[in-house]
Design a protein around this motif. Structure first.
Motif, PDB file in Angstrom:
ATOM      1  N   HIS A  77       0.962  -0.932   0.237  1.00  0.00           N
ATOM      2  CA  HIS A  77       0.137  -0.151  -0.295  1.00  0.00           C
ATOM      3  C   HIS A  77       0.571   1.361   0.347  1.00  0.00           C
ATOM      4  O   HIS A  77       0.127   2.590  -0.328  1.00  0.00           O
ATOM      5  CB  HIS A  77      -0.538  -0.304   0.818  1.00  0.00           C
ATOM      6  N   ILE A 132       2.646   2.782  -5.986  1.00  0.00           N
ATOM      7  CA  ILE A 132       1.663   3.474  -6.468  1.00  0.00           C
ATOM      8  C   ILE A 132       2.279   3.028  -8.162  1.00  0.00           C
ATOM      9  O   ILE A 132       3.091   3.064  -8.663  1.00  0.00           O
ATOM     10  CB  ILE A 132       1.699   4.713  -6.977  1.00  0.00           C
ATOM     11  N   ALA A 152      -4.257  -4.939  -7.709  1.00  0.00           N
ATOM     12  CA  ALA A 152      -5.188  -3.985  -6.719  1.00  0.00           C
ATOM     13  C   ALA A 152      -5.353  -5.603  -5.675  1.00  0.00           C
ATOM     14  O   ALA A 152      -4.954  -5.136  -4.174  1.00  0.00           O
ATOM     15  CB  ALA A 152      -6.459  -3.680  -6.896  1.00  0.00           C
ATOM     16  N   TYR A 173      -1.550   0.846  -4.828  1.00  0.00           N
ATOM     17  CA  TYR A 173      -2.921   1.520  -5.521  1.00  0.00           C
ATOM     18  C   TYR A 173      -2.257   1.587  -6.930  1.00  0.00           C
ATOM     19  O   TYR A 173      -1.251   0.864  -7.100  1.00  0.00           O
ATOM     20  CB  TYR A 173      -2.233   2.901  -5.162  1.00  0.00           C
ATOM     21  N   ALA A 233      -2.444   4.178 -10.457  1.00  0.00           N
ATOM     22  CA  ALA A 233      -3.153   4.985 -11.315  1.00  0.00           C
ATOM     23  C   ALA A 233      -3.235   5.705 -12.626  1.00  0.00           C
ATOM     24  O   ALA A 233      -2.361   4.752 -13.164  1.00  0.00           O
ATOM     25  CB  ALA A 233      -1.333   6.240 -10.429  1.00  0.00           C
ATOM     26  N   HIS A 257     -12.240  -2.359  -4.553  1.00  0.00           N
ATOM     27  CA  HIS A 257     -11.037  -1.606  -4.639  1.00  0.00           C
ATOM     28  C   HIS A 257     -10.837  -0.154  -5.488  1.00  0.00           C
ATOM     29  O   HIS A 257      -9.549   0.445  -5.596  1.00  0.00           O
ATOM     30  CB  HIS A 257     -10.074  -3.078  -6.218  1.00  0.00           C
ATOM     31  N   GLN A 284      -8.742   2.426  -3.861  1.00  0.00           N
ATOM     32  CA  GLN A 284      -6.776   1.541  -4.523  1.00  0.00           C
ATOM     33  C   GLN A 284      -6.916   2.625  -5.419  1.00  0.00           C
ATOM     34  O   GLN A 284      -5.582   2.517  -6.067  1.00  0.00           O
ATOM     35  CB  GLN A 284      -6.615   0.246  -4.768  1.00  0.00           C
ATOM     36  N   LEU A 312      -6.316   5.829  -7.978  1.00  0.00           N
ATOM     37  CA  LEU A 312      -6.267   7.489  -8.533  1.00  0.00           C
ATOM     38  C   LEU A 312      -6.508   8.639 -10.579  1.00  0.00           C
ATOM     39  O   LEU A 312      -6.481   7.202 -11.119  1.00  0.00           O
ATOM     40  CB  LEU A 312      -4.898   7.572  -8.004  1.00  0.00           C
ATOM     41  N   ASN A 319      -8.422   9.137  -1.447  1.00  0.00           N
ATOM     42  CA  ASN A 319      -7.578   8.366  -2.504  1.00  0.00           C
ATOM     43  C   ASN A 319      -6.154   8.722  -1.718  1.00  0.00           C
ATOM     44  O   ASN A 319      -4.785   8.647  -1.559  1.00  0.00           O
ATOM     45  CB  ASN A 319      -8.463   6.884  -3.332  1.00  0.00           C
ATOM     46  N   ARG A 352      -4.647   9.439   1.338  1.00  0.00           N
ATOM     47  CA  ARG A 352      -3.483   8.216   1.925  1.00  0.00           C
ATOM     48  C   ARG A 352      -2.329   7.752   1.393  1.00  0.00           C
ATOM     49  O   ARG A 352      -1.852   7.336   1.676  1.00  0.00           O
ATOM     50  CB  ARG A 352      -5.051   7.105   2.045  1.00  0.00           C
ATOM     51  N   ALA A 353      -2.613   7.878  -0.220  1.00  0.00           N
ATOM     52  CA  ALA A 353      -1.540   7.376  -1.211  1.00  0.00           C
ATOM     53  C   ALA A 353      -0.018   8.098  -0.511  1.00  0.00           C
ATOM     54  O   ALA A 353       0.419   7.392  -0.842  1.00  0.00           O
ATOM     55  CB  ALA A 353      -2.247   7.315  -2.756  1.00  0.00           C
TER      56      ALA A 353
END
Length: 296
Positions: free
Chosen positions: A183, A186, A203, A208, A210, A237, A240, A242, A285, A288-289
């Protein structure tokens, strides 16, 4: 670029883009104009954007001298990157020098400051890159350094995937061998390879994803975006995902850019999947990411 930000205050975010970038592979297509960069940020802010994450790494003209002033002038949070791209984006002589002390360089840029930037202006993420359907020696060296810098700083690692490939190899290396929590990774450009089964598997790792590229008319980006989002949302998902525009060339500045995420894609996502999803993908999201998370 103006100091630490509480993740809750990051706001609506373009999770993968570029204001400045140069590469020997893109002659004549340099993004190097501060005035043009300011226009991009002002248009993004006028559409409701609040944060812009630039994935341009060390040695590719990331505009460290200008980013803080641009952030201050436009009111948009700008996050800069350390790290290195694929070897082909550097002159061979420069790359030899860059290979020395990679982990220390990345850590210093995350904690002390960026060369050429005002004092105290630091990077906020580590950018690395896979290769087409595999990882070469340069890539493995950079990813090892990125994992060390992550452990030292808690910064997330953002990954370029060439035409959307080699993501399983990246996760095996960063997470399996070097112990980076999934996690904190990305995975970029996956919608350039519209393999929905693979996306769901990636996922499921906890990383994450993108979905970036409205400026890329020649890639499978927007063309498959809604099928990709639907498959991942239905699989649970959504937390997760972006969104980013990933404008990398001067020519692409004439294509839909960061504001397009908010004026076109977000309303369509809301109509298709419900009003909560655009805010989740563009605000919740990213908070957090991109937050710094220290290792236990």
């Amino acid at each position: 670029m103006l100091g630490d930000v509480d993740p809750a205050g990051l706001g609506v975010c373009d999770a993968h883009d570029h204001l400045f970038l140069r590469s020997p592979r893109l002659p004549g297509e340099e993004l190097d104009d501060p005035a043009a960069a300011e226009t991009v940020l002002r248009d993004f802010a006028a559409a409701g954007g609040a944060a812009f994450v630039q994935w341009t790494p060390h040695g590719m003209g990331r505009g460290a001298h200008a980013l803080a002033d641009l952030s201050r002038a436009t009111g948009v949070h700008v996050v800069a990157a350390t790290g290195l791209h694929q070897a082909v984006h550097y002159e061979p002589a420069a790359l030899t020098a860059l290979h020395d002390g990679l982990a220390e360089r990345f850590t210093t840029e995350l904690t002390a400051g960026l060369p050429g930037a005002p004092a105290g202006v630091r990077a906020g993420l580590i950018k690395v890159a896979g290769d087409y359907h595999g990882l070469d020696d340069h890539t493995r060296r950079v990813m090892r350094a990125a994992a060390e810098a992550h452990r030292a700083t808690g910064a997330p690692i953002a990954v370029h995937h060439e035409l959307g490939t080699a993501a399983p190899d990246v996760l095996d290396l960063l997470c399996g061998r070097y112990g980076v929590p999934p996690h904190r990774v990305i995975l970029g450009h996956l919608n350039r390879l519209p393999d929905l089964r693979l996306h769901r598997q990636l996922a499921a790792s906890g990383a994450y994803l993108a979905l970036d590229g409205p400026s890329r008319a020649h890639h499978a980006t927007d063309h498959h975006l809604f099928d990709t989002v639907a498959a991942l949302v239905e699989a649970g998902h959504a937390p997760q995902l972006l969104l980013g525009a990933d404008t990398t060339t001067r020519s692409a500045r004439h294509a839909p850019g960061p504001a397009h995420l908010l004026t076109s894609l977000a309303p369509r996502l809301g109509r298709e999947f419900g009003a909560e999803l655009p805010a989740q993908l563009l605000k919740d999201n990213p908070a957090r990411a991109f937050g710094v998370e220290w290792a236990a």
